[in-house]
Design a protein around this motif. Structure first.
Motif, PDB file in Angstrom:
ATOM      1  N   LYS A   1     -49.439  12.342 -22.269  1.00 26.72           N
ATOM      2  CA  LYS A   1     -49.647  12.336 -23.717  1.00 26.72           C
ATOM      3  C   LYS A   1     -51.085  12.712 -24.037  1.00 26.72           C
ATOM      4  CE  LYS A   1     -46.098   8.890 -24.712  1.00 26.72           C
ATOM      5  NZ  LYS A   1     -45.784   7.607 -25.390  1.00 26.72           N
TER       6      LYS A   1
ATOM      7  N   SER B   1     -53.743   8.941 -34.866  1.00 28.74           N
ATOM      8  CA  SER B   1     -54.474   9.141 -33.608  1.00 28.74           C
ATOM      9  C   SER B   1     -53.757   8.446 -32.457  1.00 28.74           C
ATOM     10  CB  SER B   1     -55.891   8.575 -33.725  1.00 28.74           C
ATOM     11  OG  SER B   1     -56.630   9.257 -34.719  1.00 28.74           O
ATOM     12  N   ASN B   2     -53.892   9.001 -31.252  1.00 28.14           N
ATOM     13  CA  ASN B   2     -53.275   8.430 -30.051  1.00 28.14           C
ATOM     14  C   ASN B   2     -54.331   7.710 -29.227  1.00 28.14           C
ATOM     15  OD1 ASN B   2     -50.662   9.546 -30.583  1.00 28.14           O
ATOM     16  ND2 ASN B   2     -51.447  11.531 -29.920  1.00 28.14           N
TER      17      ASN B   2
ATOM     18  N   LYS C   1     -45.648   1.511 -27.411  1.00 29.01           N
ATOM     19  CA  LYS C   1     -44.932   1.601 -28.667  1.00 29.01           C
ATOM     20  C   LYS C   1     -43.459   1.283 -28.425  1.00 29.01           C
ATOM     21  CE  LYS C   1     -47.492   4.940 -31.461  1.00 29.01           C
ATOM     22  NZ  LYS C   1     -47.485   6.319 -31.969  1.00 29.01           N
TER      23      LYS C   1
ATOM     24  N   ILE D   1     -53.744  11.491 -25.277  1.00 27.74           N
ATOM     25  CA  ILE D   1     -54.447  10.262 -25.635  1.00 27.74           C
ATOM     26  C   ILE D   1     -55.917  10.587 -25.889  1.00 27.74           C
ATOM     27  CG2 ILE D   1     -55.032   7.911 -24.939  1.00 27.74           C
ATOM     28  CD1 ILE D   1     -52.041   8.444 -25.325  1.00 27.74           C
TER      29      ILE D   1
ATOM     30  N   THR E   1     -50.955   3.951 -29.362  1.00 24.92           N
ATOM     31  CA  THR E   1     -49.914   4.535 -28.528  1.00 24.92           C
ATOM     32  C   THR E   1     -49.379   3.485 -27.558  1.00 24.92           C
ATOM     33  OG1 THR E   1     -51.027   6.657 -28.684  1.00 24.92           O
ATOM     34  CG2 THR E   1     -49.398   6.418 -26.928  1.00 24.92           C
TER      35      THR E   1
END
Length: 311
Positions: A249, A202-203, A130, A251, A223
């Protein structure tokens, strides 16, 4: 002489009648407009990648014999540039040059970040996340155009116009096919929006930036993604950086693609809690029919949902 040339091109539709498309998803769109009228052939074989394909002698023959060739442009299918230079321009549709498409193109440098992971010899090896600046294969625009329902309608309209000019006797069928395609897109959008609405925010990671048009249209934001050339393995430092991202993160999913081996992706994901999913940007298992493009996008939506909804 120009009028005679166009007449000869149009006449060929009544004798041999075949549309050749570079990749399968473009063939999905062409098949919907040409349904019940003419044949559609796909140049890229199943399982092959558009990024590194080399034309075979039989491919050259198909291009030379085609009544209409539909492709994205040299930025995506560089292997088609020279062979198509020898064909009359009225025999081809270069999608990226269509006026209705150019206004919908997405820039590759839409995400910016303050730093790169490290310095590499060429930009194809950078990893994008990102807000990370990146120029995909040195192109200004993202050329995975077939992922956009808006652009798909523009492609359908261009094919309809080209066929109508050469096959006026099939006007009613061509018009009906185009209206059917547009209506199916509207119906599909309702289905996909219902599937993906709960997944916004959502990641997840995708293999590379093939899905930008689809994701923007349906309000999904990855992400990060592996923005290396899909044929080039990332270096150890890159893999470590990605792994740290996965560990730091929350994820939910890492998506791979059937055209590429996911061994490296799974290796750096070891020890994390991520799920694995598959996104197929070429619709490998979908057969050609008037509904194949709609099935293609619905299947993509289902693939997103099946991984991101896992506990």
């Amino acid at each position: 002489m120009l009028v005679l040339g166009i007449f000869i091109v149009c006449l060929s539709f009544t004798t041999r009648a075949a549309i050749v498309t570079s990749i399968k998803p473009i063939g999905f769109i062409a098949a919907s407009i040409a349904d019940g009228i003419t044949l559609v052939k796909i140049l890229l074989p199943e399982g092959a990648s558009v990024h590194n394909y080399a034309l075979r002698p039989s491919d050259i023959k198909h291009l030379q014999e085609a009544d209409l060739v539909v492709w994205i442009g040299p930025e995506m299918e560089s292997f088609m540039k020279k062979p198509l230079e020898k064909l009359p321009t009225q025999n081809t549709i270069e999608i990226s040059q269509l006026p209705g498409v150019q206004s919908l193109l997405l820039l590759d440098q839409s995400h910016k970040e303050s730093r790169y992971i490290d310095q590499l010899p060429n930009i194809e090896n950078h990893i994008q996340f990102k807000n990370h600046e990146y120029h995909h294969y040195h192109n200004k625009y993202n050329m995975h155009l077939w992922m956009s329902p808006e652009i798909a309608i523009q492609i359908a309209m261009a094919i309809h116009s080209k066929l109508l000019g050469c096959m006026p006797e099939n006007q009613d069928q061509l018009n009906a096919n185009l209206q059917y395609f547009k209506a199916s897109i509207l119906t599909m959008n309702k289905t996909i929006n219902q599937q993906l609405a709960p997944l916004k925010g959502s990641n997840y990671f995708v293999f590379h930036d093939a899905y930008t048009y689809f994701e923007k249209y349906y309000s999904l934001v990855p992400t990060g993604y592996f923005t290396i050339n899909p044929e080039i393995q990332p270096g150890a430092q890159h893999l470590h950086y990605i792994q740290m991202q996965l560990l730091s993160k929350k994820i939910q999913c890492v998506f791979t693609e059937p055209q590429f081996q996911p061994i490296v992706v799974k290796a750096i994901s070891r020890g994390t809690n991520v799920h694995f999913g598959i996104l197929d940007p070429l619709g490998t298992e979908i057969s050609i029919s008037k509904d194949s493009y709609v099935k293609f996008l619905v299947k993509l939506s289902t693939q997103y949902r099946s991984c991101l909804q896992e506990d």
